[in-house]
Design an enzyme around this catalytic site. Structure first.
Site, short mmCIF file in Angstrom:
data_model
loop_
_atom_site.label_atom_id
_atom_site.label_comp_id
_atom_site.label_asym_id
_atom_site.label_seq_id
_atom_site.Cartn_x
_atom_site.Cartn_y
_atom_site.Cartn_z
CB SER A 192 122.65 38.60 75.58
OG SER A 192 121.73 38.49 74.53
CG ASP A 218 125.61 34.56 69.16
OD1 ASP A 218 124.48 34.91 68.76
OD2 ASP A 218 126.19 35.10 70.11
CG HIS A 255 123.05 34.37 71.97
ND1 HIS A 255 123.93 35.43 71.89
CD2 HIS A 255 122.04 34.79 72.76
CE1 HIS A 255 123.45 36.45 72.58
NE2 HIS A 255 122.30 36.09 73.13
#
Ligand SMILES: *[C@@H]1O[C@H](CO)[C@@H](O)[C@H](O)[C@H]1NC(C)=O
Ligand SMILES: *[C@@H]1O[C@H](CO)[C@@H](O)[C@H](O)[C@H]1NC(C)=O
Ligand SMILES: *[C@@H]1O[C@H](CO)[C@@H](O)[C@H](O)[C@H]1NC(C)=O
Length: 408
Positions: free
Chosen positions: A191, A348, A378
């Site tokens: 991320s 996501d 995600h």
């Protein structure tokens, strides 16, 4: 009785409001995801309330709620020695396998945790256990970087923290101290950590003073650009747990120290409209019409404004900075990068960031493995242990570790 039933109704309505989110049936374990998301949203609402009444910055409160009870002191276990130390002023946690037979030199992974540049930490249980697992399974030294977080610092300080710690570790005498093979070092992150990993790989590749070359980069659902908040994946997953488009935009604004007042302008791509001259040349490198596979584009339409809000660029110059959006680096930079692993999830907003980077790297001649998970969401990789176990969490983690093991 009436009070009790009124309370019960209120509680049910409240839980239904928090918990129920319509989710596609193709996502992994939707009910569990709904509960996880409800917890996260509840924490966000509390943080926003605390911010609103002037108690503290919302990200500080959120970090406290999500991480305070979850910090682990370094403890060695089994065949792992775990220590906290400082590399060039930056805190790091180091995981060293002590398993026999001792290889003369070990492989190594520099790990950068996610959390929107504001949450998470190398000491948090989820990242501590992930790094333990990587270290044990790959029999590699893992350096997990505790870079400073927003709102204590802003862009580009986290980039510099990660860069300084990485450069320090890659000095010949430090590698020797940890018995690490200088030819077998990977940089990885998830991320926002994937964003920092990608940026730092580009910076290291272009730095003539760095003689140790990174062998691999592995990016897990990375954040790679903020020029377009209307890619097909942003359009498709606008309200998807655990990262909605609006929350992602606010993480960006906080990272770049920009006002939340700009959030709605960013949402409609007013910052990269045709009248923003500075964005012209960059836009070409992120033309998702040409970079995405048909299956991802479906019938989504690009959002390109002819007139927008050019003064945002003056207010937040970092909006066009390559150290924020590594996706838009020049081809000449991409050509210098190491072999790459990119993991993306269908559910996501950041799916297309990763997918476009994979394509741009391939076009620059880089060997790329792109693993795409149809039932992924995600953040799923850190949800691989009790009490937030998801099968997709374990599957993504194991595939990623397997790739590291085979390629490092
Ligand atoms: C490389 O090292 C020299 C001498 O220490 C320094 O002046 C220069 O700024 C360094 N270059 C980079 C890209 O860090
Ligand atoms: C962030 O923005 C605030 C208000 O605009 C300003 O006072 C502060 O100096 C900025 N911080 C950094 C690190 O740029
Ligand atoms: C986007 O820019 C246009 C043209 O300047 C403006 O009319 C509109 O209000 C802006 N939208 C947002 C959400 O800021």
């Amino acid at each position: 009785m009436r009070v009790a039933s009124a309370l019960l109704t209120a509680l049910t309505a409240f839980s239904a409001y928090y918990v129920y989110t319509p989710l596609p049936s193709t996502v992994s374990e939707p009910w569990k995801l709904m509960l996880l998301d409800a917890t996260f949203r509840c924490a966000q609402d509390l943080s926003n309330l605390a911010h609103y009444i002037g108690f503290s910055h919302h990200l500080r409160v959120l970090n406290f709620i999500s991480g305070y009870f979850d910090k682990l002191d370094p403890f060695s276990s089994g065949h792992l020695k775990v220590t906290d130390t400082v590399f060039d002023g930056v805190e790091v946690r180091i995981f060293e396998p002590m398993k026999e037979p001792y290889e003369t030199l070990k492989r190594s992974i520099i790990y950068i945790h996610g959390g929107g540049w504001a949450l998470g930490g190398a000491r948090m249980r989820s990242y501590d256990s992930l790094c333990r697992k990587i270290s044990e399974d790959v029999n590699a030294v893992v350096v997990s970087i505790e870079y400073r977080l927003v709102p204590d610092v802003h862009f580009p300080t986290p980039v510099y923290d990660v860069l300084s710690a990485s450069k320090y570790f890659m000095r010949p005498e430090v590698l020797e101290k940890y018995s690490v093979d200088p030819d077998r070092i990977a940089i990885s992150g998830d991320s926002a950590g994937g964003n920092l990993a990608a940026v730092v790989c580009q910076q290291l590749a272009e730095d003539p003073n760095v003689t140790t070359k990174v062998k691999l980069q592995a990016l897990i659902y990375p954040v790679l650009q903020l020029l377009d908040f209307n890619t097909p994946s942003y359009q498709q997953n606008t309200d998807m747990p655990i990262l909605s488009r609006f929350v992602m935009i606010k993480f960006w604004l906080d990272y770049l120290n920009g006002s939340h007042a700009y959030a709605h302008a960013l949402l409609v791509n007013n910052h990269t409209s045709l009248d923003v001259r500075e964005a012209g040349s960059l836009r070409e490198r992120l033309n998702w019409n040409s970079l995405l596979p048909l299956a991802f584009k479906k019938d989504y339409k690009p959002v390109l404004q002819s007139t927008g809000t050019p003064n945002i660029i003056q207010a937040i110059p970092a909006l066009l900075d390559i150290r924020a959006s590594p996706l838009i680096a020049q081809k000449e930079t991409l050509q210098l990068l190491p072999k790459t692993y990119i993991l993306t999830c269908e559910h996501d907003v950041l799916r297309d960031d990763g997918s476009m980077y994979a394509r741009r790297l391939q076009e620059a001649g880089i060997d790329v493995t792109h693993d795409h998970y149809e039932d992924g969401f995600h953040g799923c990789m850190i949800f691989a242990t009790w009490p937030t176990y998801f099968s997709i969490g374990a599957r993504t983690r194991d595939a990623y570790i397997k790739w590291l093991n085979e390629n490092l």
